[in-house]
Design an enzyme around this catalytic site. Structure first.
Site, PDB file in Angstrom:
ATOM      1  N   SER A  15       0.818  -1.224   0.000  1.00 43.68           N
ATOM      2  CA  SER A  15       0.000   0.000   0.000  1.00 43.68           C
ATOM      3  C   SER A  15       0.849   1.271   0.000  1.00 43.68           C
ATOM      4  CB  SER A  15      -0.927  -0.008   1.210  1.00 43.68           C
ATOM      5  OG  SER A  15      -1.806  -1.108   1.153  1.00 43.68           O
ATOM      6  N   GLU A  35       8.495  -5.736  -7.157  1.00 40.97           N
ATOM      7  CA  GLU A  35       7.767  -6.560  -6.200  1.00 40.97           C
ATOM      8  C   GLU A  35       8.105  -8.026  -6.453  1.00 40.97           C
ATOM      9  OE1 GLU A  35       6.087  -8.290  -3.438  1.00 40.97           O
ATOM     10  OE2 GLU A  35       5.795  -6.106  -3.398  1.00 40.97           O
ATOM     11  N   CYS A  43      -1.243  -6.163   3.229  1.00 39.43           N
ATOM     12  CA  CYS A  43      -2.644  -5.834   3.511  1.00 39.43           C
ATOM     13  C   CYS A  43      -3.593  -6.512   2.530  1.00 39.43           C
ATOM     14  CB  CYS A  43      -2.846  -4.324   3.491  1.00 39.43           C
ATOM     15  SG  CYS A  43      -4.541  -3.844   3.871  1.00 39.43           S
ATOM     16  N   CYS A  48      -4.875  -7.578   6.061  1.00 38.45           N
ATOM     17  CA  CYS A  48      -6.161  -6.971   6.426  1.00 38.45           C
ATOM     18  C   CYS A  48      -7.341  -7.421   5.576  1.00 38.45           C
ATOM     19  CB  CYS A  48      -6.080  -5.438   6.318  1.00 38.45           C
ATOM     20  SG  CYS A  48      -4.447  -4.719   6.404  1.00 38.45           S
ATOM     21  N   LYS A  51      -8.156 -11.295   5.691  1.00 35.93           N
ATOM     22  CA  LYS A  51      -8.525 -11.559   7.090  1.00 35.93           C
ATOM     23  C   LYS A  51      -9.927 -11.042   7.380  1.00 35.93           C
ATOM     24  CE  LYS A  51      -7.621  -8.558   9.908  1.00 35.93           C
ATOM     25  NZ  LYS A  51      -6.832  -7.477  10.536  1.00 35.93           N
ATOM     26  N   TYR A 179      -3.025  -8.443  17.803  1.00 38.53           N
ATOM     27  CA  TYR A 179      -4.085  -8.329  16.796  1.00 38.53           C
ATOM     28  C   TYR A 179      -4.330  -9.657  16.077  1.00 38.53           C
ATOM     29  CZ  TYR A 179      -3.703  -3.122  16.357  1.00 38.53           C
ATOM     30  OH  TYR A 179      -3.717  -1.771  16.545  1.00 38.53           O
ATOM     31  N   ILE A 180      -3.274 -10.173  15.455  1.00 40.24           N
ATOM     32  CA  ILE A 180      -3.419 -11.318  14.561  1.00 40.24           C
ATOM     33  C   ILE A 180      -3.913 -12.542  15.316  1.00 40.24           C
ATOM     34  CG2 ILE A 180      -2.196 -12.847  12.971  1.00 40.24           C
ATOM     35  CD1 ILE A 180      -0.288 -10.496  12.395  1.00 40.24           C
ATOM     36  N   GLU A 183      -7.633 -12.165  16.387  1.00 42.10           N
ATOM     37  CA  GLU A 183      -8.508 -12.151  15.214  1.00 42.10           C
ATOM     38  C   GLU A 183      -8.673 -13.559  14.646  1.00 42.10           C
ATOM     39  OE1 GLU A 183      -7.710  -7.555  13.737  1.00 42.10           O
ATOM     40  OE2 GLU A 183      -6.463  -9.173  12.938  1.00 42.10           O
ATOM     41  N   GLY A 263       3.892 -12.016  16.394  1.00 42.37           N
ATOM     42  CA  GLY A 263       4.445 -10.742  15.957  1.00 42.37           C
ATOM     43  C   GLY A 263       5.043 -10.798  14.564  1.00 42.37           C
ATOM     44  N   ASP A 304       5.841  -0.661   7.407  1.00 40.98           N
ATOM     45  CA  ASP A 304       6.209  -1.578   8.487  1.00 40.98           C
ATOM     46  C   ASP A 304       7.701  -1.843   8.571  1.00 40.98           C
ATOM     47  OD1 ASP A 304       3.489  -1.655   8.684  1.00 40.98           O
ATOM     48  OD2 ASP A 304       3.295  -3.835   8.551  1.00 40.98           O
ATOM     49  N   ALA A 342      -8.339  -0.593  14.889  1.00 44.00           N
ATOM     50  CA  ALA A 342      -9.380  -1.577  15.196  1.00 44.00           C
ATOM     51  C   ALA A 342      -8.770  -2.962  15.256  1.00 44.00           C
ATOM     52  CB  ALA A 342     -10.479  -1.544  14.141  1.00 44.00           C
ATOM     53  N   HIS A 438     -30.827   7.805  18.821  1.00 42.30           N
ATOM     54  CA  HIS A 438     -31.466   6.745  19.600  1.00 42.30           C
ATOM     55  C   HIS A 438     -32.411   5.933  18.733  1.00 42.30           C
ATOM     56  CE1 HIS A 438     -33.004   4.841  23.237  1.00 42.30           C
ATOM     57  NE2 HIS A 438     -34.224   5.037  22.766  1.00 42.30           N
ATOM     58  N   GLU A 443     -24.733   5.955  21.041  1.00 36.59           N
ATOM     59  CA  GLU A 443     -25.217   7.100  21.810  1.00 36.59           C
ATOM     60  C   GLU A 443     -24.607   7.152  23.202  1.00 36.59           C
ATOM     61  OE1 GLU A 443     -29.421   7.003  23.209  1.00 36.59           O
ATOM     62  OE2 GLU A 443     -29.458   5.020  22.245  1.00 36.59           O
TER      63      GLU A 443
END
Length: 459
Positions: A15, A35, A43, A48, A51, A179-180, A183, A263, A304, A342, A438, A443
């Site tokens: 990315s 690449e 990602c 991401c 996943k 995280y990983i 998840e 990690g 990273d 997140a 509501h 809220e």
């Protein structure tokens, strides 16, 4: 001025690298990007995006259970191989879009492993001749870390192999607490796999707010995940029945698959950094200044591989800052304060700003804490004892909301908007002045009025 083949050569088409290459090429510069795997990076290809597809697939089981409380009768089964095939088709499509966008911008895409020969020269392994560039950008990302030397580690997989398992296991043990790990624990448990999460620390999600960590640990156990803390592998033994995980606390757990999610580390091996004068930090990441410049004057690094804040949107913003600094003569550094994140666990986590512990160290006159736990309205008919957590951390002196932490349905969606308010430095009074929507779970963020008392915080 030397005559180079390219104005900019980018190593790594994830990315961050793709964004930097496209922006620079659109400015009329000669740009190439190399690449060694597929365009899209961690990602899109092995992180991401796939996943999140797996999280969504696995969450249907929980939705079906909830649906029963609303009068639905659901008879469902899951086709792992069919899902993997569909997922792979979509990932290939997204990778193709990334490659096509590079071409439209005028970037030359080179498939192969790039190695630095000196500060201006790159070799594509197995190809001739070498390539020269005025400037080089390294954006090679990270790779999974596994404990070398652990007896039986050759029997384990990482998250990268988890995306392509030939069949869904009946039992899995996941080592890790970040995280990983959490998840994938949710993914496999949601798909009916007997799932054990083993972590050497006192609780999962190190670095997150302590209330979030404790709450999520309780909630994922309600989803059927066995959480074993304060221990790690002593060895892995292959048996006729599967894999025997022998832990250093004496516990033995037999599974079909062992996954290490302990990690990720910067992908710097074999890049030829030393020949180009690029230094590493003590932790093994590429050393950069605030503008992403390495110790070599004409080489930069983002994402990273620099191990600053390992999030895809951050890598993209670092790419934009690089372009502004180098090609627009506008020195720009990314602001790492109050970046929302997140965790797509089940239930998910959304967080932005300081944890309570961090805020107590940073706020000289202390903090006010507002916290609520409640059952989301969605579960009113189901008898579920699942609870949602919402927490605001406020600077007691300025009344600025410096941290927001959410565990529960739609937490990642909610935190994106909450991040705007935290980044803008809005006060608790301004949050309070915002009229609630509501009925929603969100809220609660603008109706929390009662501070936690010291005894409650201590408990």
């Amino acid at each position: 001025m030397a005559d180079y083949d390219y104005d900019l050569f980018v190593i790594g088409a994830g990315s961050g690298g793709v964004r930097a290459a496209r922006l620079t090429a659109l400015d009329g510069k000669r740009v190439a990007i190399a690449e060694e795997h597929r365009v899209g990076g961690t990602c899109v290809i092995r992180g991401c995006v796939p996943k999140k597809f797996m999280v969504m697939a696995s969450d249907f089981a929980h939705q079906f259970e909830t649906a029963k409380g609303y009068g639905w009768t659901v008879d469902a089964s899951f086709d792992w191989k069919g899902f993997i095939e569909t997922k792979d088709v979509e990932i290939a499509r997204l990778s193709g879009i990334y490659a096509a966008n590079l071409g439209k911008a005028g970037v030359e895409l080179i498939h192969g492993r790039a190695v630095l020969k000196d500060a201006h020269t790159v070799e594509i392994v197995g190809k001739d001749p070498t390539i020269t560039a005025e400037r080089i950008l390294i954006a090679t990302g990270g790779r999974p870390w596994i404990p070398e030397g652990l007896p039986g580690i050759e029997h384990a997989i990482t998250s990268e192999e988890a995306f392509h398992l030939p069949e869904l296991p009946k039992r899995i043990l996941i080592a890790g607490g970040g995280y990983i790990a959490v998840e994938f624990a949710g993914i496999f448990a949601g798909l009916g796999v007997e799932t054990t999460l083993v972590y050497r620390g006192p609780n999962i999600l190190r670095g997150f707010d302590d209330d979030v960590r404790a709450h999520l640990a309780d909630e994922i156990e309600k989803r059927g995940i066995r959480v074993v803390l304060a221990t790690q592998h002593d060895r892995i033994e292959k048996t006729e029945a599967g894999l025997l995980n022998v832990l250093d606390n004496g516990l033995e757990i037999e599974t079909d698959v062992v996954m290490f999610a302990t990690g990720r580390v910067p992908h710097v091996k074999g890049l030829g950094l030393e020949t180009a004068g690029v230094e590493l930090t003590e932790q093994g990441a590429i050393k950069v200044d605030e503008f992403s410049r390495t110790t070599a004057e004409n080489i930069w690094a983002i994402g990273d591989v620099t191990d600053r804040m390992n999030l895809t949107p951050v890598a993209i913003r670092e790419a934009v800052a690089f372009h502004q600094t180098v090609y627009r003569d506008t020195p720009t550094s990314f602001d790492y304060e109050a970046v929302a994140t997140a965790v797509f666990s089940q239930p998910p986590v959304g967080t932005v700003g300081l944890s309570e512990a961090e805020a107590r160290r940073a706020c000289r006159k202390g903090v006010d804490v507002y916290l609520t736990r409640f059952r989301p309205m969605k579960y009113a008919f189901t008898g579920s004892d699942e609870r949602m957590l919402m927490k605001l951390v406020v600077d007691a002196d300025t009344q600025r909301v410096v941290g927001v932490h959410i565990v529960g349905p739609d937490a990642p969606e909610i935190i994106q908007v909450a991040a705007i308010a935290v980044k803008a430095g809005l006060t608790k009074q301004q949050w309070d002045a915002t009229c609630a929507v509501h009925p929603t779970v969100a809220e609660e963020l603008v109706t929390l009025r009662e501070k936690q008392r010291p005894t409650e915080m201590a408990g």
